[in-house]
Scaffold this active site. Sequence first.
Site, PDB file in Angstrom:
ATOM      1  N   GLY A  74      44.927  -3.548 -21.066  1.00 51.49           N
ATOM      2  CA  GLY A  74      44.949  -4.163 -22.398  1.00 51.49           C
ATOM      3  C   GLY A  74      44.070  -3.413 -23.373  1.00 51.49           C
ATOM      4  CB  SER A  99      50.881  -4.406 -23.701  1.00 48.77           C
ATOM      5  OG  SER A  99      51.269  -5.014 -24.930  1.00 48.77           O
ATOM      6  CB  SER A 100      48.682  -2.555 -28.550  1.00 53.85           C
ATOM      7  OG  SER A 100      48.848  -1.178 -28.374  1.00 53.85           O
ATOM      8  CG  ASN A 101      49.084  -8.501 -29.216  1.00 48.92           C
ATOM      9  OD1 ASN A 101      49.263  -9.515 -28.528  1.00 48.92           O
ATOM     10  ND2 ASN A 101      48.393  -8.492 -30.343  1.00 48.92           N
ATOM     11  CG  HIS A 134      42.047  -7.611 -35.136  1.00 51.75           C
ATOM     12  ND1 HIS A 134      43.043  -6.837 -35.686  1.00 51.75           N
ATOM     13  CD2 HIS A 134      42.615  -8.302 -34.110  1.00 51.75           C
ATOM     14  CE1 HIS A 134      44.159  -7.027 -34.997  1.00 51.75           C
ATOM     15  NE2 HIS A 134      43.935  -7.898 -34.054  1.00 51.75           N
ATOM     16  CG  HIS A 135      37.009  -9.881 -33.462  1.00 49.05           C
ATOM     17  ND1 HIS A 135      36.182  -8.964 -32.855  1.00 49.05           N
ATOM     18  CD2 HIS A 135      38.179  -9.832 -32.774  1.00 49.05           C
ATOM     19  CE1 HIS A 135      36.822  -8.411 -31.849  1.00 49.05           C
ATOM     20  NE2 HIS A 135      38.033  -8.900 -31.791  1.00 49.05           N
ATOM     21  CE  LYS A 138      41.404  -4.064 -32.963  1.00 41.58           C
ATOM     22  NZ  LYS A 138      41.362  -3.940 -31.473  1.00 41.58           N
TER      23      LYS A 138
HETATM   24  N1  NAD Z   1      46.339  -5.920 -25.239  1.00 40.39           N
HETATM   25  C1  NAD Z   1      45.931  -7.069 -25.761  1.00 40.39           C
HETATM   26  O1  NAD Z   1      46.662  -8.083 -25.786  1.00 40.39           O
HETATM   27  C2  NAD Z   1      44.524  -7.157 -26.305  1.00 40.39           C
HETATM   28  C3  NAD Z   1      44.015  -8.356 -26.804  1.00 40.39           C
HETATM   29  C4  NAD Z   1      42.661  -8.388 -27.209  1.00 40.39           C
HETATM   30  C5  NAD Z   1      41.879  -7.247 -27.115  1.00 40.39           C
HETATM   31  N2  NAD Z   1      42.450  -6.098 -26.660  1.00 40.39           N
HETATM   32  C6  NAD Z   1      41.667  -4.871 -26.483  1.00 40.39           C
HETATM   33  O2  NAD Z   1      40.892  -5.055 -25.309  1.00 40.39           O
HETATM   34  C7  NAD Z   1      39.678  -4.311 -25.423  1.00 40.39           C
HETATM   35  C8  NAD Z   1      38.502  -5.237 -25.139  1.00 40.39           C
HETATM   36  O3  NAD Z   1      38.466  -6.226 -26.138  1.00 40.39           O
HETATM   37  P1  NAD Z   1      37.286  -7.323 -26.057  1.00 40.39           P
HETATM   38  O4  NAD Z   1      37.375  -8.122 -27.327  1.00 40.39           O
HETATM   39  O5  NAD Z   1      37.318  -8.007 -24.739  1.00 40.39           O
HETATM   40  O6  NAD Z   1      36.002  -6.381 -26.143  1.00 40.39           O
HETATM   41  P2  NAD Z   1      34.512  -6.724 -25.661  1.00 40.39           P
HETATM   42  O7  NAD Z   1      33.634  -5.721 -26.305  1.00 40.39           O
HETATM   43  O8  NAD Z   1      34.248  -8.179 -25.848  1.00 40.39           O
HETATM   44  O9  NAD Z   1      34.563  -6.449 -24.079  1.00 40.39           O
HETATM   45  C9  NAD Z   1      34.583  -5.144 -23.556  1.00 40.39           C
HETATM   46  C10 NAD Z   1      33.873  -5.211 -22.208  1.00 40.39           C
HETATM   47  O10 NAD Z   1      33.974  -3.935 -21.556  1.00 40.39           O
HETATM   48  C11 NAD Z   1      32.736  -3.688 -20.919  1.00 40.39           C
HETATM   49  N3  NAD Z   1      32.542  -2.281 -20.590  1.00 40.39           N
HETATM   50  C12 NAD Z   1      32.104  -1.293 -21.389  1.00 40.39           C
HETATM   51  N4  NAD Z   1      32.019  -0.140 -20.693  1.00 40.39           N
HETATM   52  C13 NAD Z   1      32.423  -0.417 -19.428  1.00 40.39           C
HETATM   53  C14 NAD Z   1      32.568   0.348 -18.231  1.00 40.39           C
HETATM   54  N5  NAD Z   1      32.247   1.658 -18.209  1.00 40.39           N
HETATM   55  N6  NAD Z   1      33.028  -0.269 -17.113  1.00 40.39           N
HETATM   56  C15 NAD Z   1      33.342  -1.586 -17.130  1.00 40.39           C
HETATM   57  N7  NAD Z   1      33.223  -2.377 -18.221  1.00 40.39           N
HETATM   58  C16 NAD Z   1      32.765  -1.783 -19.363  1.00 40.39           C
HETATM   59  C17 NAD Z   1      31.703  -4.206 -21.906  1.00 40.39           C
HETATM   60  O11 NAD Z   1      30.445  -4.400 -21.284  1.00 40.39           O
HETATM   61  C18 NAD Z   1      32.369  -5.513 -22.345  1.00 40.39           C
HETATM   62  O12 NAD Z   1      32.007  -6.595 -21.491  1.00 40.39           O
HETATM   63  C19 NAD Z   1      39.690  -3.681 -26.802  1.00 40.39           C
HETATM   64  O13 NAD Z   1      40.203  -2.371 -26.707  1.00 40.39           O
HETATM   65  C20 NAD Z   1      40.691  -4.548 -27.573  1.00 40.39           C
HETATM   66  O14 NAD Z   1      41.347  -3.866 -28.622  1.00 40.39           O
HETATM   67  C21 NAD Z   1      43.734  -6.021 -26.263  1.00 40.39           C
HETATM   68  O1  LIG Z   2      40.490  -8.528 -30.539  1.00 43.43           O
HETATM   69  C1  LIG Z   2      40.988  -7.385 -30.385  1.00 43.43           C
HETATM   70  O2  LIG Z   2      40.314  -6.322 -30.276  1.00 43.43           O
HETATM   71  C2  LIG Z   2      42.472  -7.246 -30.327  1.00 43.43           C
HETATM   72  N1  LIG Z   2      42.952  -6.056 -30.028  1.00 43.43           N
HETATM   73  C3  LIG Z   2      44.338  -5.760 -29.804  1.00 43.43           C
HETATM   74  C4  LIG Z   2      44.790  -4.658 -30.738  1.00 43.43           C
HETATM   75  O3  LIG Z   2      43.972  -3.705 -30.937  1.00 43.43           O
HETATM   76  O4  LIG Z   2      45.937  -4.718 -31.206  1.00 43.43           O
HETATM   77  C5  LIG Z   2      45.211  -6.996 -29.828  1.00 43.43           C
HETATM   78  C6  LIG Z   2      44.787  -7.987 -30.816  1.00 43.43           C
HETATM   79  C7  LIG Z   2      43.339  -8.410 -30.615  1.00 43.43           C
END
Ligand code: NAD
Ligand SMILES: O=C(O)C1=N[C@H](C(=O)O)CCC1
Length: 248
Positions: A74, A99-101, A134-135, A138
């Site tokens: 993700g 998936s990005s989402n 987004h928050h 990010k």
């Molecule tokens: N695909 C989706 O549906 C979706 C949805 C939300 C967020 N995202 C993506 O997911 C990612 C994480 O988002 P988030 O809001 O949880 O971020 P976040 O910063 O809250 O969490 C990231 C976590 O990764 C950990 N981390 C950093 N380096 C690491 C390492 N070397 N090994 C293991 N863990 C490590 C951090 O300590 C942290 O706990 C972002 O890239 C975001 O864009 C994708």
């Molecule tokens: O909270 C985030 O970070 C999210 N990242 C994904 C993106 O980069 O599209 C999905 C939406 C939330």
Amino acid sequence: MRFTLVGNGRMGTQVAQVIGQSGRHEIAAVIDIDTPITPELFRGSDAIIDFTVRDAFLLNLPAILSSGVPVVVGTTGWDDVRETVRSQVSDAGASLLWSSNFSLGVNIFLRTVREAARLISPFPQFDIAFAEQHHTGKADFPSGTALRAADMILEANRRKTTVVRELSDERKLAPEELHVAAIRLGTVFGKHSAFIDSELDEIVISHTAKSRAGFASGSVEAAEWLAGRHRTTPGFYTMDDFLNEKLS
Ligand SMILES: NC(=O)c1ccc[n+]([C@@H]2O[C@H](COP(=O)([O-])OP(=O)(O)OC[C@H]3O[C@@H](n4cnc5c(N)ncnc54)[C@H](O)[C@@H]3O)[C@@H](O)[C@H]2O)c1
Ligand SMILES: O=C(O)C1=N[C@H](C(=O)O)CCC1
């Protein structure tokens, strides 16, 4: 199924909650930055779910692929090395779905935007742009979802050929350029909008995530699907491969 989570942040904790409430899955381990990653960490899991950051994902990927455990990714922000990752997965005979989402609602939104972009393609009076919110926590911009939407718009609309992420003074947008804008605001879970404009019309297609639950539940469903396919058909998969079965 047993899942190992890599990343214990906003998404990792949400995924853990979905698994805990599922009544049929369990968490084998939760790994964060303080745990040195080795292939042995993942053995005994049916799938890995990664929500970390770009650099961590790319650093951890060799150990993940060596484990032989399929991985759902993700984590966003690695579009520029997508093909390199695809090769690594293929060389390892592994299974990765990215998936990005993972939200079903967002993917329905994305397919709707692609159709709208296709419909306006023959009519030069209609222009299109995209924006996301987004928050402020990010790390990457624009969102991976916005970049995916932009790819789908370029794929569907022959009048748009190039994505522009940032403008500057005196820099006017050319007709073939698709502007993708990003806003970082408070605690917004995720809002994505496609804007279509002509002299006579304004069309706005938007999706707002009401929580992170849609992202988390979609990632767990995708992990279950990938674990099932890995045994017979390992490979590099996208959300569309998973969704096409679901939406067909
Ligand atoms: N695909 C989706 O549906 C979706 C949805 C939300 C967020 N995202 C993506 O997911 C990612 C994480 O988002 P988030 O809001 O949880 O971020 P976040 O910063 O809250 O969490 C990231 C976590 O990764 C950990 N981390 C950093 N380096 C690491 C390492 N070397 N090994 C293991 N863990 C490590 C951090 O300590 C942290 O706990 C972002 O890239 C975001 O864009 C994708
Ligand atoms: O909270 C985030 O970070 C999210 N990242 C994904 C993106 O980069 O599209 C999905 C939406 C939330």
